[in-house]
Design an enzyme around this catalytic site. Structure first.
Site, PDB file in Angstrom:
ATOM      1  N   CYS A 186       0.704  -1.354  -0.046  1.00 54.22           N
ATOM      2  CA  CYS A 186      -0.197   0.185  -0.068  1.00 54.22           C
ATOM      3  C   CYS A 186       0.819   1.163  -0.077  1.00 54.22           C
ATOM      4  CB  CYS A 186      -0.953   0.024   1.140  1.00 54.22           C
ATOM      5  SG  CYS A 186      -2.191  -1.365   1.207  1.00 54.22           S
ATOM      6  N   HIS A 206      12.031   0.615   6.186  1.00 53.38           N
ATOM      7  CA  HIS A 206      11.850  -0.669   5.882  1.00 53.38           C
ATOM      8  C   HIS A 206      12.073  -1.623   6.764  1.00 53.38           C
ATOM      9  CE1 HIS A 206      11.330  -4.275   3.544  1.00 53.38           C
ATOM     10  NE2 HIS A 206      10.876  -3.698   2.463  1.00 53.38           N
ATOM     11  N   HIS A 234      -1.738  20.334   6.849  1.00 50.18           N
ATOM     12  CA  HIS A 234      -2.870  18.946   6.522  1.00 50.18           C
ATOM     13  C   HIS A 234      -1.971  17.728   6.572  1.00 50.18           C
ATOM     14  CE1 HIS A 234      -5.150  22.555   4.937  1.00 50.18           C
ATOM     15  NE2 HIS A 234      -4.251  22.823   4.316  1.00 50.18           N
ATOM     16  N   HIS A 266      -2.983   7.258   4.830  1.00 50.69           N
ATOM     17  CA  HIS A 266      -3.357   6.117   4.281  1.00 50.69           C
ATOM     18  C   HIS A 266      -4.391   5.435   5.061  1.00 50.69           C
ATOM     19  CE1 HIS A 266      -3.488   2.327   2.464  1.00 50.69           C
ATOM     20  NE2 HIS A 266      -3.075   1.700   3.365  1.00 50.69           N
ATOM     21  N   HIS A 287     -14.651   5.756   4.091  1.00 46.72           N
ATOM     22  CA  HIS A 287     -16.115   5.515   3.886  1.00 46.72           C
ATOM     23  C   HIS A 287     -16.299   5.378   2.390  1.00 46.72           C
ATOM     24  CE1 HIS A 287     -20.403   6.735   3.921  1.00 46.72           C
ATOM     25  NE2 HIS A 287     -20.348   5.644   5.176  1.00 46.72           N
ATOM     26  N   ASN A 313     -10.130   1.047   1.170  1.00 49.71           N
ATOM     27  CA  ASN A 313      -8.701   0.947   1.067  1.00 49.71           C
ATOM     28  C   ASN A 313      -8.354   0.581  -0.414  1.00 49.71           C
ATOM     29  OD1 ASN A 313      -6.066   0.294   1.082  1.00 49.71           O
ATOM     30  ND2 ASN A 313      -6.174  -1.087   2.739  1.00 49.71           N
TER      31      ASN A 313
END
Length: 460
Positions: A168, A247, A333, A337, A366, A370
């Site tokens: 992702c 990572h 802002h 994710h 919503h 995802n």
């Protein structure tokens, strides 16, 4: 004397020339987003409550306990009734997807987002110098990158990169690749294409750790046009200030917490382990530790160090809470994710963000669910649609991905961004935020919680 003055003058002019060359060269290494296009699938691919119930009923290996687990997961997921799924789910073929399903899913996305973006920007496919494609769970031969090159007849000398298995957080990895190329080449256009192929990865078994992915992941995607052309900086939307990648693949627990594998019956799926929150938190903390000095003012870093020292000294005597860096001193802002409601809640708690600051992520989860690596760009689109972004504002993006990885970056808004016709939120932004994010799954299927295993029978 005249010779000495001439030598001094030559030295000063040469030094100024070197400084000018350094500044001039640094300008050409900037990374700008000219435009981007979030994919909005057709309305016949929306997963409403009624249809979700039909999909679940088609899975004959589920028992009562699995139904109860699914109900609890869906109700608490934060997803609404307008998210999108692959076509093969609506055709009732989720248990036996084909390779063609996966390719068709990607072709639909390419045809919509890439063509819209290039047409709106006035850039032809032959002008693209760099193409970066990240689709984590589909590896085709020739690559999807080559498929795009062939479809749009791009140049023979185009630099192409095809990323798979990056999870992702892959879109920020793609941005990082483009950023590094911009440091070595001038006047470059880069096209970044990010999505996920759900068709071959819709899980049809009964392993709870793998069923969960069906409740969260949805169809989507985004295409971005990047450049380092100085002449176009006034047309750009965003300028990249910094990017940090963390990572933790070297740790076995982090590596295995989010992984594609087969269940005991040989059904392929995506496993989300119980130690995922712990792995995500660890990666998040390490990432923040590195990016904080790059984006926050010195005064905030000094304040945090002072408070940390005082709290550490005083805890043995009078106690004290955990010191928290105030990211608002360097960030306007927060683009988070949409990995799930728990992910958004966790980041909000750790950074002490308000509901207003978490709203873009919650609303994206919503409305679109995802969508893997493209989720960040739907969140950003919400901010644009709500006219929140003004010239000079700084936007922090935070993403998580299998591996386990946490990647983040800071964007500066180059110009005031009004709601534009290309925004995927265009048709529904006025209805967000809704009065309630509760979905009707419990109202429709709550009776399952009162059933007994020995007498349970699904209604037709």
């Amino acid at each position: 004397m005249d010779l000495i003055l001439s030598m001094y003058a030559f030295f000063i002019f040469y030094l100024l020339f070197l400084i000018w060359r350094w500044i001039d060269g640094k300008r050409d290494k900037e990374c700008y987003i000219l435009d981007y296009e979030c994919y909005k699938p057709s309305d016949d691919r929306k997963l409403d409550t009624e249809f979700c119930g039909e999909v679940i009923k088609r899975n004959k290996v589920l028992g009562l306990n699995e139904y109860k687990f699914l109900l609890k997961a869906i109700v608490s997921s934060g997803l609404g009734e307008q998210t999108y799924a692959p076509k093969m789910v609506f055709e009732g073929r989720e248990e036996n997807p084909t390779f063609e399903d996966a390719i068709t899913e990607m072709d639909d996305f390419f045809a919509d987002s890439i063509e819209k973006l290039l047409k709106r920007s006035g850039i032809s496919p032959q002008e693209i110098d760099v193409l970066i494609v990240n689709i984590s769970m589909l590896s085709a031969v020739p690559s999807l990158c080559s498929r795009i090159v062939n479809r749009y007849k791009m140049r023979e000398d185009i630099k192409s990169f095809n990323l798979t298995g990056m999870g992702c957080s892959a879109s920020l990895i793609s941005i990082n690749i483009a950023q590094n190329i911009f440091k070595t080449r001038k006047n470059v256009y880069a096209l970044v294409v990010t999505s996920e192929s759900l068709s071959p990865n819709w899980y049809a078994g009964n392993d709870r750790s793998m069923i969960l992915a069906n409740c969260l992941f949805r169809s989507g995607g985004c295409t971005m046009l990047l450049t380092n052309k100085r002449a176009l900086k006034h047309k750009a939307m965003f300028k990249l200030k910094c990017l940090v990648r963390t990572h933790h693949g070297g740790r076995d627990d982090s590596y295995n917490c989010c992984i594609q594998r087969e269940d005991e019956s040989g059904r392929l799926g995506f496993h989300l382990g119980k130690n995922l929150p712990k792995a995500a938190t660890r990666a998040f903390v390490d990432n923040l530790r590195e990016i904080s000095p790059k984006i926050l003012p010195i005064r905030e870093l000094v304040r945090f160090l002072a408070v940390t020292f005082i709290r550490k000294w005083s805890q043995t005597k009078v106690g004290g809470g955990r010191p928290v860096i105030n990211f608002r001193t360097g960030v306007d802002h927060f683009c988070i994710h949409t990995g799930g409601k728990a992910v958004i809640d966790g980041i909000g708690m750790n950074l002490e963000l308000s509901e207003y600051e978490l709203e873009p992520a919650r609303m994206t989860l919503h409305r679109f669910g995802n969508t893997s690596a493209s989720s960040l760009w739907y969140v950003l689109g919400y901010m644009v649609a709500k006219r929140r972004l003004k010239k000079g504002d700084r936007v922090l993006m935070i993403s998580f991905g299998a591996g386990f990885k946490c990647n983040s970056c800071l964007w500066e808004v180059v110009r005031d961004l009004e709601e534009e016709s290309n925004n995927a939120w265009r048709e529904c932004i006025d209805s967000y935020p809704p009065n309630s994010l509760a979905n009707p799954f419990m109202e429709k299927f709550g009776w399952i919680n009162n059933e007994d295993e020995s007498t349970f029978v699904l209604p037709p």
